[in-house]
Enzyme design. Structure first.
Site, PDB file in Angstrom:
ATOM      1  N   ASP A  17       0.714  -1.378   0.051  1.00 41.97           N
ATOM      2  CA  ASP A  17      -0.018   0.004   0.006  1.00 41.97           C
ATOM      3  C   ASP A  17       0.853   1.268  -0.015  1.00 41.97           C
ATOM      4  O   ASP A  17       0.645   2.123   0.911  1.00 41.97           O
ATOM      5  CB  ASP A  17      -1.096   0.104   1.335  1.00 41.97           C
ATOM      6  CG  ASP A  17      -1.538  -1.214   1.594  1.00 41.97           C
ATOM      7  OD1 ASP A  17      -1.932  -2.089   0.550  1.00 41.97           O
ATOM      8  OD2 ASP A  17      -1.459  -1.774   2.721  1.00 41.97           O
ATOM      9  N   GLU A 197     -11.454  -0.274  -3.135  1.00 39.52           N
ATOM     10  CA  GLU A 197     -10.513   0.099  -1.915  1.00 39.52           C
ATOM     11  C   GLU A 197      -9.393   0.877  -2.476  1.00 39.52           C
ATOM     12  O   GLU A 197      -9.037   0.891  -3.725  1.00 39.52           O
ATOM     13  CB  GLU A 197     -10.137  -1.055  -0.889  1.00 39.52           C
ATOM     14  CG  GLU A 197      -9.123  -2.006  -1.670  1.00 39.52           C
ATOM     15  CD  GLU A 197      -8.767  -3.069  -0.669  1.00 39.52           C
ATOM     16  OE1 GLU A 197      -9.595  -3.362   0.387  1.00 39.52           O
ATOM     17  OE2 GLU A 197      -7.870  -3.650  -0.905  1.00 39.52           O
TER      18      GLU A 197
END
Length: 324
Positions: A17, A197
Site C-alpha cells: 500500500d 478500496e
C-alpha cells in the site's frame, strides 16, 4: 532511456500500500503498510530510487488493546494548510480476534517543517454516516474545496466495501452526506471479496481520475479507474464513470502478481507521471495473502493517450534481485 525502465523495481521491499508524496522541498516522502501491521513509518529521499536506503522513522505505534490496537493499514501522508497529516486505518482487539478486521479511519497531525521530526498528534477517528468497516482514506483539493474519498461497508449493501466521497470541514472531519461513487459490479471486482478500496486521485487533462483496487489481495488484485470531468459536481454520483475493464493487472510475462493499492507522483525532474504500487513476484501464496510479507513497493512512469486517458501498461519486471 526507456520510460518503463527508468526505475529499477522494487523501490522498497516488503512495503505494501505504498504512498509517495513529493513535497515542495524536493523530497519524496514515503509511507506504507509494514508486514507487522503494528506501526507507521516515514522515510524521505531526493529520488524514488533512493527511498530504499533511506532510514525509516517510526512516527506512531499501535496501542496494546482496544481501539487503534491491531492491523494498522495503508497510511498516507498529505501536506494541508502548512501542516502534515497522516491518514490510516486501524482495527481493535480485546485480547481475542474480535474486531481484528473491523477497521476505522484515523488522522495524525504534525506542524513541523520536517515530518520526520517532532510529535504526531492524534486528531481522532473520521466519523462517517455509519459506524462500520472503513479504511484507505485519501484526500484532495479541487477548485478550493477539499474532499475525502474512502472505502466503507454500507450495512445495507452486499459486499465488503464501496467508494464514497464527501466534502471536508477540516482535514479530519467530513461534512454533508457521503456520496457513493463506486461499488463492485464487474466480475474482476468480485474475486474472493467484493472490494473497491485504496483510492488515489490524479487530476490531469481536465479530468479527475480515481484509481482504486479490487478483489482479494492475491494475484487477482487489480486496479480500476473512475473518471469525472473537472467541471462536474464531484458530489453527484452521476459525475463519475467507471472504466469497464481493469487498467493495471497481473502480468505473468513480467512475473508481477496482484498489482494495486497505488499512489501517484511525478519524476525527479517533474516532467513525467509515475505510478507507485505494490505487487508480488510470485503467484502461489501459503495461507492468508494478508500475512504474506512480500508485497513490494514499485514505481514506473506512465503515459497518456490522445483522449487524455492514462496508459499504465503492465507492471514491469523486477530490475534487481529480491529476497523472498
Amino acid at each position: 532511456m526507456n520510460n518503463q525502465n527508468e526505475y529499477k523495481n522494487p523501490i522498497v521491499e516488503q512495503r505494501a500500500d505504498p504512498w509517495v508524496y513529493k513535497h515542495s522541498d524536493g523530497y519524496y516522502y514515503f509511507t506504507a503498510s509494514v508486514p507487522e501491521y503494528d506501526r507507521i513509518e516515514l522515510r524521505r529521499a531526493a529520488s524514488l530510487q533512493e527511498l530504499e536506503n533511506a532510514t525509516p522513522k517510526t512516527v506512531w505505534k499501535k496501542y496494546e488493546i482496544g481501539d487503534l490496537s491491531a492491523n494498522i493499514w495503508a497510511p498516507e501522508i498529505h501536506f494541508i494548510d502548512k501542516k502534515w497529516y497522516i491518514y490510516f486505518a486501524a482495527a481493535r482487539t480485546t485480547g481475542t480476534k474480535e474486531g481484528l478486521f473491523d477497521h476505522r479511519m484515523y488522522v495524525l497531525e504534525n506542524d513541523l517543517e520536517n515530518p520526520l521530526e517532532g510529535n504526531w498528534i492524534e486528531k481522532g477517528q473520521i466519523e462517517t454516516k455509519w459506524e462500520s468497516f472503513s479504511l484507505d482514506a485519501t484526500t484532495f483539493e479541487h477548485l478550493g474545496v477539499r474532499y475525502l474519498v474512502w472505502p466503507q461497508k454500507d450495512p445495507e449493501i452486499k459486499g465488503n466495501s464501496n467508494l464514497y466521497i464527501a466534502e471536508m470541514e477540516n482535514p479530519w472531519t467530513i461534512k454533508g452526506e457521503p456520496v457513493m461513487i463506486a461499488t463492485p459490479e464487474y466480475d474482476w471486482e468480485k474475486i474472493g471479496f467484493l472490494v473497491n478500496e485504496g483510492p488515489a486521485v490524479l487530476i490531469r487533462n481536465e479530468k479527475i481520475f480515481i484509481a482504486f483496487s479490487a478483489s482479494s489481495t492475491d494475484h487477482n488484485y487489480c486496479m480500476g479507474l473512475l473518471i469525472a470531468s473537472e467541471s462536474s459536481d464531484l458530489l453527484n454520483a452521476k459525475s463519475w464513470k467507471k472504466h469497464p475493464e481493469p487498467v493495471f493487472t497481473t502480468c505473468e510475462e513480467t512475473g508481477q502478481y496482484g498489482p494495486g493499492h497505488n499512489s501517484f507522483t511525478v519524476s525527479e525532474d517533474g516532467t513525467q507521471d509515475v505510478i507507485v504500487y505494490h505487487s508480488r513476484n510470485y503467484k502461489e501464496i501459503k495461507g492468508n495473502p494478508l500475512y504474506d510479507p512480500n508485497r513490494h513497493a514499485r514505481a514506473q512512469v506512465f503515459t497518456w493517450d490522445e483522449q487524455g486517458m492514462p496508459l499504465f501498461g503492465v507492471p514491469v519486471a523486477d530490475g534487481k534481485p529480491v529476497k523472498n
